[in-house]
Motif scaffolding. Structure first.
Motif, PDB file in Angstrom:
ATOM      1  N   ASN A  80      32.297 -12.049 -27.024  1.00 49.20           N
ATOM      2  CA  ASN A  80      33.216 -11.850 -28.155  1.00 49.20           C
ATOM      3  C   ASN A  80      34.408 -12.808 -28.139  1.00 49.20           C
ATOM      4  O   ASN A  80      35.035 -13.040 -29.152  1.00 49.20           O
ATOM      5  N   ASP A  81      34.724 -13.335 -26.932  1.00 48.40           N
ATOM      6  CA  ASP A  81      35.855 -14.266 -26.801  1.00 48.40           C
ATOM      7  C   ASP A  81      35.519 -15.681 -27.234  1.00 48.40           C
ATOM      8  O   ASP A  81      36.394 -16.520 -27.305  1.00 48.40           O
ATOM      9  N   ILE A  82      34.242 -15.988 -27.396  1.00 50.15           N
ATOM     10  CA  ILE A  82      33.833 -17.396 -27.467  1.00 50.15           C
ATOM     11  C   ILE A  82      33.890 -17.915 -28.905  1.00 50.15           C
ATOM     12  O   ILE A  82      33.267 -17.354 -29.797  1.00 50.15           O
ATOM     13  N   ASP A  83      34.647 -19.016 -29.097  1.00 49.19           N
ATOM     14  CA  ASP A  83      34.816 -19.562 -30.449  1.00 49.19           C
ATOM     15  C   ASP A  83      33.693 -20.519 -30.848  1.00 49.19           C
ATOM     16  O   ASP A  83      33.466 -20.758 -32.024  1.00 49.19           O
ATOM     17  N   ALA A  84      33.039 -21.117 -29.856  1.00 43.99           N
ATOM     18  CA  ALA A  84      31.924 -22.023 -30.159  1.00 43.99           C
ATOM     19  C   ALA A  84      31.099 -22.211 -28.890  1.00 43.99           C
ATOM     20  O   ALA A  84      31.628 -22.110 -27.780  1.00 43.99           O
ATOM     21  N   VAL A  85      29.794 -22.474 -29.085  1.00 43.43           N
ATOM     22  CA  VAL A  85      28.911 -22.768 -27.948  1.00 43.43           C
ATOM     23  C   VAL A  85      28.289 -24.136 -28.210  1.00 43.43           C
ATOM     24  O   VAL A  85      27.815 -24.390 -29.324  1.00 43.43           O
ATOM     25  N   HIS A 117      19.751 -24.495 -19.503  1.00 42.66           N
ATOM     26  CA  HIS A 117      20.925 -24.867 -20.312  1.00 42.66           C
ATOM     27  C   HIS A 117      21.057 -24.046 -21.596  1.00 42.66           C
ATOM     28  O   HIS A 117      22.142 -23.885 -22.113  1.00 42.66           O
ATOM     29  N   CYS A 118      19.916 -23.566 -22.116  1.00 43.62           N
ATOM     30  CA  CYS A 118      19.970 -22.866 -23.412  1.00 43.62           C
ATOM     31  C   CYS A 118      19.388 -21.459 -23.367  1.00 43.62           C
ATOM     32  O   CYS A 118      19.511 -20.706 -24.323  1.00 43.62           O
ATOM     33  N   GLY A 119      18.745 -21.097 -22.243  1.00 40.25           N
ATOM     34  CA  GLY A 119      17.918 -19.878 -22.210  1.00 40.25           C
ATOM     35  C   GLY A 119      18.642 -18.581 -22.494  1.00 40.25           C
ATOM     36  O   GLY A 119      18.052 -17.630 -23.004  1.00 40.25           O
ATOM     37  N   ALA A 120      19.954 -18.508 -22.190  1.00 43.86           N
ATOM     38  CA  ALA A 120      20.651 -17.224 -22.337  1.00 43.86           C
ATOM     39  C   ALA A 120      21.300 -17.050 -23.711  1.00 43.86           C
ATOM     40  O   ALA A 120      21.797 -15.973 -24.023  1.00 43.86           O
ATOM     41  N   VAL A 121      21.293 -18.104 -24.530  1.00 46.03           N
ATOM     42  CA  VAL A 121      22.045 -18.046 -25.800  1.00 46.03           C
ATOM     43  C   VAL A 121      21.697 -16.809 -26.644  1.00 46.03           C
ATOM     44  O   VAL A 121      22.595 -16.054 -27.034  1.00 46.03           O
ATOM     45  N   PRO A 122      20.421 -16.529 -26.928  1.00 48.44           N
ATOM     46  CA  PRO A 122      20.139 -15.388 -27.808  1.00 48.44           C
ATOM     47  C   PRO A 122      20.562 -14.040 -27.220  1.00 48.44           C
ATOM     48  O   PRO A 122      20.852 -13.107 -27.951  1.00 48.44           O
ATOM     49  N   PHE A 135      26.083 -14.386 -30.032  1.00 45.14           N
ATOM     50  CA  PHE A 135      27.382 -14.993 -30.361  1.00 45.14           C
ATOM     51  C   PHE A 135      27.635 -14.893 -31.857  1.00 45.14           C
ATOM     52  O   PHE A 135      26.737 -15.113 -32.661  1.00 45.14           O
ATOM     53  N   LYS A 136      28.889 -14.575 -32.217  1.00 47.57           N
ATOM     54  CA  LYS A 136      29.158 -14.471 -33.649  1.00 47.57           C
ATOM     55  C   LYS A 136      29.639 -15.808 -34.226  1.00 47.57           C
ATOM     56  O   LYS A 136      29.623 -16.012 -35.425  1.00 47.57           O
ATOM     57  N   ASN A 137      30.045 -16.716 -33.346  1.00 43.80           N
ATOM     58  CA  ASN A 137      30.534 -18.016 -33.808  1.00 43.80           C
ATOM     59  C   ASN A 137      29.461 -19.105 -33.672  1.00 43.80           C
ATOM     60  O   ASN A 137      28.430 -18.875 -33.041  1.00 43.80           O
ATOM     61  N   PRO A 138      29.725 -20.292 -34.239  1.00 45.77           N
ATOM     62  CA  PRO A 138      28.664 -21.306 -34.282  1.00 45.77           C
ATOM     63  C   PRO A 138      28.177 -21.799 -32.913  1.00 45.77           C
ATOM     64  O   PRO A 138      28.928 -21.818 -31.935  1.00 45.77           O
ATOM     65  N   GLN A 147      16.537 -14.815 -34.135  1.00 49.49           N
ATOM     66  CA  GLN A 147      16.819 -15.089 -35.548  1.00 49.49           C
ATOM     67  C   GLN A 147      18.332 -15.215 -35.771  1.00 49.49           C
ATOM     68  O   GLN A 147      18.799 -16.123 -36.440  1.00 49.49           O
ATOM     69  N   LYS A 148      19.078 -14.288 -35.146  1.00 48.11           N
ATOM     70  CA  LYS A 148      20.542 -14.325 -35.302  1.00 48.11           C
ATOM     71  C   LYS A 148      21.104 -15.632 -34.744  1.00 48.11           C
ATOM     72  O   LYS A 148      21.960 -16.265 -35.358  1.00 48.11           O
ATOM     73  N   ALA A 149      20.619 -16.018 -33.579  1.00 51.73           N
ATOM     74  CA  ALA A 149      21.099 -17.268 -32.974  1.00 51.73           C
ATOM     75  C   ALA A 149      20.761 -18.443 -33.885  1.00 51.73           C
ATOM     76  O   ALA A 149      21.609 -19.326 -34.118  1.00 51.73           O
ATOM     77  N   MET A 150      19.544 -18.464 -34.429  1.00 53.21           N
ATOM     78  CA  MET A 150      19.141 -19.569 -35.305  1.00 53.21           C
ATOM     79  C   MET A 150      20.066 -19.645 -36.525  1.00 53.21           C
ATOM     80  O   MET A 150      20.417 -20.723 -36.983  1.00 53.21           O
ATOM     81  N   ASN A 151      20.459 -18.495 -37.039  1.00 53.23           N
ATOM     82  CA  ASN A 151      21.343 -18.483 -38.217  1.00 53.23           C
ATOM     83  C   ASN A 151      22.724 -19.048 -37.904  1.00 53.23           C
ATOM     84  O   ASN A 151      23.428 -19.499 -38.793  1.00 53.23           O
ATOM     85  N   ASN A 152      23.107 -19.004 -36.623  1.00 55.95           N
ATOM     86  CA  ASN A 152      24.440 -19.477 -36.228  1.00 55.95           C
ATOM     87  C   ASN A 152      24.459 -20.934 -35.790  1.00 55.95           C
ATOM     88  O   ASN A 152      25.504 -21.453 -35.430  1.00 55.95           O
ATOM     89  N   ILE A 153      23.293 -21.557 -35.759  1.00 54.22           N
ATOM     90  CA  ILE A 153      23.236 -22.916 -35.204  1.00 54.22           C
ATOM     91  C   ILE A 153      23.685 -23.954 -36.226  1.00 54.22           C
ATOM     92  O   ILE A 153      23.326 -23.876 -37.397  1.00 54.22           O
TER      93      ILE A 153
END
Ligand SMILES: [Zn+2]
Ligand SMILES: [Zn+2]
Length: 426
Positions: A46-51, A60-65, A69-72, A103-109
């Motif tokens: 919740n603290d993260i403004d961007a990834v 490097h990317c496996g944990a993202v989904p 994350f609500k930000n880009p 799907q949520k992660a893809m929408n934020n990319i």
């Protein structure tokens, strides 16, 4: 003061995740998982403004989904396509996160091009540079209120069949965070040409005996590089033409390599434009042809996973009962993987319920997509001299050794932080 928190990827290869906290924003550079045990970094999403994701390898990317994350989330265009396949694989195999998270992660990319400046928070501007490691891989360059950070991600300083070498034409650097997969002075690898020859010699020897060659690979990078090498040698008749069977997610990732040809080595791009497809000499395994692999000889089987931990490769291990056949390990094999057991000379392995005696030959031709020790030093010489260096993404000995090398050879303060360290970035 801007600080950096090392959540993972310290004194280890796996789970790279670095948090940068400025006065005004918090971002993550990479958010990986540990592919050998599926462990994840501990962060508060919740603290993260961007990834920013440097490239599409799971460490490097496996944990993202997982974190929703609500930000880009920023990465290069091909990385986005590749990540989608890898995330789907993980969600299916390990149930680390459900499909809807993907799907949520893809929408934020937000996909970007190399060198395209992008303001990602009120005080951070980002540019991604070609890292030469896999399709779409990048080094992350951040301007944080006028101070400059380069996070190399995984880098390859030499040109390969599929990719250009890492882009080092970078302005100025205050702090450098560098990988150290091969950071020890003993980590000197043969030249690319010598490695290719070694691979072809090993394959030829088995084909001549009428045997089969099994090559476990990572879905992204290693598989395309090996397929391109085999294509080249078969085309120039230095390797006998035998069927190459491919199976697993590498089928999809290879499709993505082909569809982003403008991001590849220009030589490959020219080939594709002249209708020579370096990835086209393969047969995709399906229900109809799968029995051919066992009945017809000789052949080459290329399949995931690279450390022989799951994936379709497991079912081919029974071929190792025959001394005629051979398995060629092409990359780093983490502890407690079947790949490591084979590398260490196990006399039998148990991929499923039954034990399989290993009578076939096990060889390793390390076809790495990382810079070796000398190449890391060359990279350091090519980029502008930083004032401070953090060394990560290497086993303990490699990280510590490379930090010492940087102190000694470049007279720059360098440390290899442990996971959990919180340190001033500038
Ligand atoms: Zn990588
Ligand atoms: Zn990595």
């Amino acid at each position: 003061m801007t600080i950096v928190r090392f959540h993972g990827g310290c004194h280890q290869i796996g789970m790279s995740c670095v948090e940068i906290d400025t006065k005004k924003s918090k971002i993550l550079v990479d958010c990986g998982m540990n592919p050998s045990d599926n462990s994840l970094p501990k962060i508060n999403p919740n603290d993260i403004d961007a990834v920013v994701v440097s490239h599409s390898h799971l460490d490097h990317c496996g944990a993202v989904p997982y974190f929703n994350f609500k930000n880009p989330i920023y990465s290069t265009i091909p990385s986005v396509d590749l990540m989608y396949i890898l995330w789907k694989d993980i969600s299916k195999l390990s149930k680390t996160y459900p499909e809807e998270n993907i799907q949520k992660a893809m929408n934020n990319i937000k996909a970007v091009n190399y060198r395209e400046p992008k303001k990602i928070t009120s005080d951070i501007t980002m540019r991604l540079y070609d890292a030469g490691h896999i399709l779409g891989s990048s080094s992350v360059y951040l301007d944080i209120g006028g101070k400059k950070l380069l996070y190399t991600g995984d880098i390859n300083e030499i040109e390969t069949r599929t990719l250009k070498s890492a882009d080092t034409d970078i302005d100025e650097i205050d702090t450098l965070i560098i990988e150290s997969t091969y950071g020890a002075p003993t980590d000197i690898k043969p030249s690319r040409k010598a490695l290719e020859k070694q691979l072809i010699d090993e394959i030829s020897a088995t084909i001549e005996k009428g045997g089969k060659v099994i090559i476990p690979v990572f879905a992204v990078g290693r598989s395309q590089e090996i397929i391109a090498v085999l294509h080249n040698y078969m085309r120039s008749k230095l390797l006998k033409r035998v069927p190459i069977y491919v199976e697993g997610s590498l089928v999809h990732t290879t499709g993505i390599y082909m569809s982003h040809s403008e991001w590849l080595n220009p030589k490959i791009r020219n080939n594709l434009e002249n209708r020579i497809n370096p990835f086209g000499d393969v047969t995709i395994v399906n229900k109809e042809n799968s029995s051919e692999i066992y009945n017809k000889e000789p052949c080459i089987i290329i399949s995931t996973s690279g450390m022989v931990q799951g994936g379709p490769i497991l079912q081919y291990l029974k071929l190792l009962k025959s001394p005629k056949n051979k398995i060629i390990l092409t990359g780093f094999q983490a502890e407690e993987t079947l790949g490591r057991q084979l590398e260490d000379g196990a006399e039998e392995i148990t991929p499923f319920r039954n034990k399989i005696p290993v009578r076939g030959e096990v060889v390793k031709v390390e076809f790495s997509a990382h810079s070796d020790y000398n190449s890391l030093i060359r990279y350091m010489k090519k980029i502008p001299k930083p004032k401070k260096v953090f060394v990560m993404h290497g086993e303990r000995y490699q990280s510590l050794s490379f930090a010492m090398t940087i102190w000694k050879n470049f007279k720059i303060p360098a440390i290899a932080p442990t996971a959990g360290s919180i340190l001033p970035l500038f």
